[in-house]
Every structure is written in C-alpha cells, then in structure tokens.
Write an enzyme that holds these catalytic residues in place. Structure first.
Site, PDB file in Angstrom:
ATOM      1  N   GLY A 165       0.784  -1.223   0.000  1.00  0.00           N
ATOM      2  CA  GLY A 165       0.000   0.000   0.000  1.00  0.00           C
ATOM      3  C   GLY A 165       0.821   1.281   0.000  1.00  0.00           C
ATOM      4  CD  GLU A 200      -2.062  -3.987 -10.832  1.00  0.00           C
ATOM      5  OE1 GLU A 200      -2.858  -3.736  -9.892  1.00  0.00           O
ATOM      6  OE2 GLU A 200      -1.300  -4.960 -10.818  1.00  0.00           O
ATOM      7  NE  ARG A 292       5.756 -10.117   5.646  1.00  0.00           N
ATOM      8  CZ  ARG A 292       5.258  -9.284   4.744  1.00  0.00           C
ATOM      9  NH1 ARG A 292       6.029  -8.844   3.767  1.00  0.00           N
ATOM     10  NH2 ARG A 292       3.999  -8.893   4.802  1.00  0.00           N
TER      11      ARG A 292
END
Ligand code: MV4
Length: 452
Positions: A165, A200, A292
């Site tokens: 974000g 996008e 991760r």
C-alpha cells in the site's frame, strides 16, 4: 539440522520462533535493543546479545551488529521473522558470504518479488491472472495517460519498489493523471530511491485473499489454503481468517493452482504468501508476493495443524516437504490483532500494562511477548498480542472470538479490543460480506474516507 539459531527480530514473532526452535531441540540467540531488555523474547532465548539503542536503524536493522552477534555466539543460521530485515535480499546475501544460514528464500527471489513490476511480469509469464495494466514501468505521464485511456478509468499508479500500500495513487479521471503521476514518482523517489511507476486497472471494492505457499530445495511446491484479510485500515490488517467465506472449493483449487504455478516458475523455496484481489464476480488477480512468514500465519496453522515456523526451519536445513498430502483444512480460524492504540483515533498508546489477563479455553491461542507490568516501548509497531480462535464452523469461531475478547483484560494502555468487539458483531462481518472498504464505516470523521 542447524545447531543454533539467531532470531533477528523482537516482539511476539521472536518469541514464536523461539518456541519452534525449542520444540526442535535447537538452542536460540535473541538480539535486542536497549528498549527491549525486559521483553519475553530475551527471557526465553538460551542466549541474548544487545545490538544497540532503541531506533531500529541502530539495532534491528543493523546488519553488522546482527552478524557479529551470530559470530560471537556461534549461531549457524538466522531467522528474520517479519518486518525489519525479513525481505532484505542484501541481508540474505551478507549472511551467505559469512557462511551463515538464512531461513528464507534465495536473495534473487526476494529481489525479484520486491520489484512489484517485475513480480507482475513473472506472474503473467507463469499464466497467473493479473489486472489489465503496464507490462513495463512507465516512461512518463503521457504513456500512463495513453494506457489508462485504453484500459478505462479508474486506474491505480503503484511504485515498483513499494508494496503493502505504500506509494499508491488512484486516478479516477484523465484530468487527474498527470498530477498524480508526478506525485507518485516524486514520492517513490523520496521513499525508495526508485521512481519506477506502473499502472493497473483499479478494482473499487475487492476482497484481499492470500495463499500460504511453501517450496523446498528439491523442487516441490505446495499451498496450505488461503486467508481472507479484507479487514484492514491504512493497509494494516486488523482481522484475518481461514478459510475465506468467499471461496468455493472449485475457486480455491483454481487460485491455489495459480499460486503453485508462480512458486514453480521461480523455484520458490521456504514460506511465502501470494496476494490476490478477488472481485464480486469471482475473478481473481495477482497483486504481490511476500517472501516471508506473515503476522497472520497462525490462522493457517490452526486449520491445517502444520507448524509453519518449524516447517521453515526444516526446509532451510534441506528437508523435503512431506506434508503434500493429508492437507485437509479443518474448521475455521480467526485472528484479531490487538494493538496498543486508541480504538477511535488509532493513535499509538504505549505504556505500562497494569493488568494483562489473556483469555484461554478451548480453541483459543494468544501469541504475545507481553505480560503484566510490561512496558510497551514507543519505538516499534503497536502489536501487543494476536488473539486466534479455532472452532468447527465460522459461526462458532465468531462466537468463540467474541467470548475471548470479552475475557481479555488489559489495563494501563488503550487497545483495539473494543473495536474488535464491535466488528465481530457487525451484521456484514457475521454474514461474511467483506471487502477492503469494510473499515470505512468505523473511521471517525477526519480519519479516513468517512462514515457511510
Ligand atoms: C489494488 C487495489 C485495487 N485495484 N490494485 C493495497 C495494498 C497493496 N498490496 C495493493 N493494494 C491495492 N491494490 C488494484 N489494481 C486495491 C488495493 C487496496 C487494498 C488491497 C488489499 C487490502 C486493502 C486495500 C485497501 C485499499 C486498497
């Protein structure tokens, strides 16, 4: 297997990794800043090394201090947890040069997925759906305007070096594009030292669905189902659950197969998360891959019965993935992130826990480094505890979460517990009607997009 593992992190995840190591019979080394002397991760590790003053740059992000701590204690591998250095390809490379093991994927894959524009290209090449948008980073605002005209508004500009974000700009109409492009590029340049921007089609009210994946060093890749993480505020997740109330078995198979294709395309090794946006018509699109273990991994552990941290360690040590079959998720799990913050304004609320009574009982798990009289330092993120419940159905899991929140007593600081109590009885939450805009109704005037 590794002989001694250093945990390059703090808080609940450091403690979670120590728990896994203890069960595997592997001694641990904690590192800590001077603000964290009294944290449980220091108490429970077999050895501990102070690596610097409170600011993260000087301690948990200080690569030479961490490598020195590994060398003086004789650790032979490092687990990075999440945040801090967990997605630093450079740190993974330095460890390799120092002949230290890294409990994570290869540095080249971290670097590839850290570049969100290249990750998008890689997904496309692997046959994973992406939203209409740019194949390469955009040269200038004119190119962005041309492409947006073809795709149709709204569109979103994203920083290739961003993610989660950071560095995003929504553009609703052609007249806004040039200005937003300039702002996005300047912000990305300032924040990441890389002004690369891609574009996008913007989905207005999607769900955030992510798949837990694992690959081993022998070419096997699997998924362990999905987590629905649509309940977020300012890109911080508040509640996660598994399975998603939005997926049918057929859609789960289709999205899971796409996630595995992407892993196979990059020979992915260790734990990863593939994030998708899901629209109201059941179409899904690749968003990002996180290389991760994630904060919300416990909901997957509760429904699969697999200890993901132990699996990370075993895989890094070269073991084969043996959980390929018999992976039938059972029941429903929900996690609430309990933050030290004002539940109305979301302002941080560090300080001393004068009372701290976490709930127990059937199907109730609390992951925390805190305890009564512990002082939450102001220097780090505000996560105090993760409350995770598991039960046979979603309705029962919600009732269990509601009970567990009622029995979670924290005094001395403000927490997000009252907010979670409201959300778990919200009719839309109970009905599973979720989207990334869900939290807008809870934001007071001036703290977000406003009430609706
Ligand atoms: C989007 C999107 C809609 N359309 N991309 C937010 C975090 C980062 N991973 C990308 N994000 C979004 N990308 C397109 N093309 C909406 C978001 C988004 C969002 C995504 C997941 C959860 C919460 C969110 C809140 C706002 C925006």
């Amino acid at each position: 297997m590794f002989k001694k593992i250093l945990i390059a992190n703090r808080g609940e995840i450091a403690l979670r990794i120590i728990q896994a190591c203890r069960e595997l019979g592997i001694p641990t080394v904690a590192v800590y800043s001077t603000a964290d002397r009294d944290s449980l991760h220091v108490t429970y590790a077999d050895e501990d090394v102070c690596i610097g003053p409170p600011p993260s740059q000087a301690s948990y992000l200080n690569i030479s201090s961490i490598v020195s701590a590994a060398e003086v204690t004789g650790a032979d591998a490092v687990h990075p947890g999440y945040g801090f250095l967990a997605e630093s390809a450079h740190f993974a490379e330095v460890l390799g040069e120092c002949r230290l093991g890294w409990i994570g994927p290869r540095p080249e894959v971290i670097r590839l997925m850290g570049d969100k524009a290249r990750a998008r290209q890689t997904a496309t090449a692997a046959g994973v759906p992406v939203l209409p948008g740019s194949r390469e980073p955009l040269a200038d605002a004119a190119e962005a305007a041309h492409l947006a005209g073809e795709i149709g508004y709204p569109v979103i500009l994203k920083a290739a070096a961003g993610g989660g974000g950071r560095g995003m700009r929504i553009v609703n109409a052609p007249g806004e594009l040039a200005g937003q492009f300039a702002t996005a590029r300047a912000e990305a340049e300032k924040a990441f030292g890389d002004g690369s921007i891609y574009l996008e089609k913007y989905l207005v009210e999607p769900r955030h669905i992510e798949f837990q994946v694992f690959g081993d060093l022998h070419g096997t890749a699997i998924h362990l189902g999905e987590r629905e993480c649509s309940i977020q505020r300012r890109h911080q997740k508040l509640i996660e659950e598994s399975p998603s109330p939005a997926l049918t078995a057929a859609l789960r198979d289709e999205m899971g197969a796409a996630a595995i294709r992407l892993c196979e395309a990059v020979s992915y090794e260790n734990a990863g998360t593939i994030e998708f946006l899901l629209d109201a018509d059941g179409r899904f699109y690749f968003m990002e891959m996180n290389t991760r273990i994630q904060v919300e991994h416990p909901v997957t552990e509760m429904v699969t019965g697999v200890d993901l941290v132990k699996l990370q360690i075993a895989i890094s040590a070269g073991e084969r993935l043996a959980v390929t079959d018999g992976l039938k998720p059972r029941g429903h799990a929900i996690e609430c992130r309990i933050n030290a913050e004002n539940p109305e304004t979301f302002a941080p609320s560090p300080g001393k826990l004068r009372t701290f009574h976490p709930p127990g009982g059937p199907g109730t798990r609390v992951d925390t480094h805190a305890y009564e009289d512990y002082v939450i330092p102001p220097h780090y993120d505000s996560l105090v505890a993760k409350l995770i419940v598991h039960d046979r159905s979603r309705a029962e899991a919600i009732a269990r979460m509601s009970r567990a929140l009622d029995f979670f007593v924290v005094e001395g600081i403000q927490t997000s517990i009252p907010l979670h109590k409201r959300i778990v009885r919200d009719p839309d939450f109970v009905a599973g009607r979720l989207s990334t805009r869900f939290m807008e109704r809870y934001l007071p005037r001036g703290h977000g997009a406003g009430a609706r």
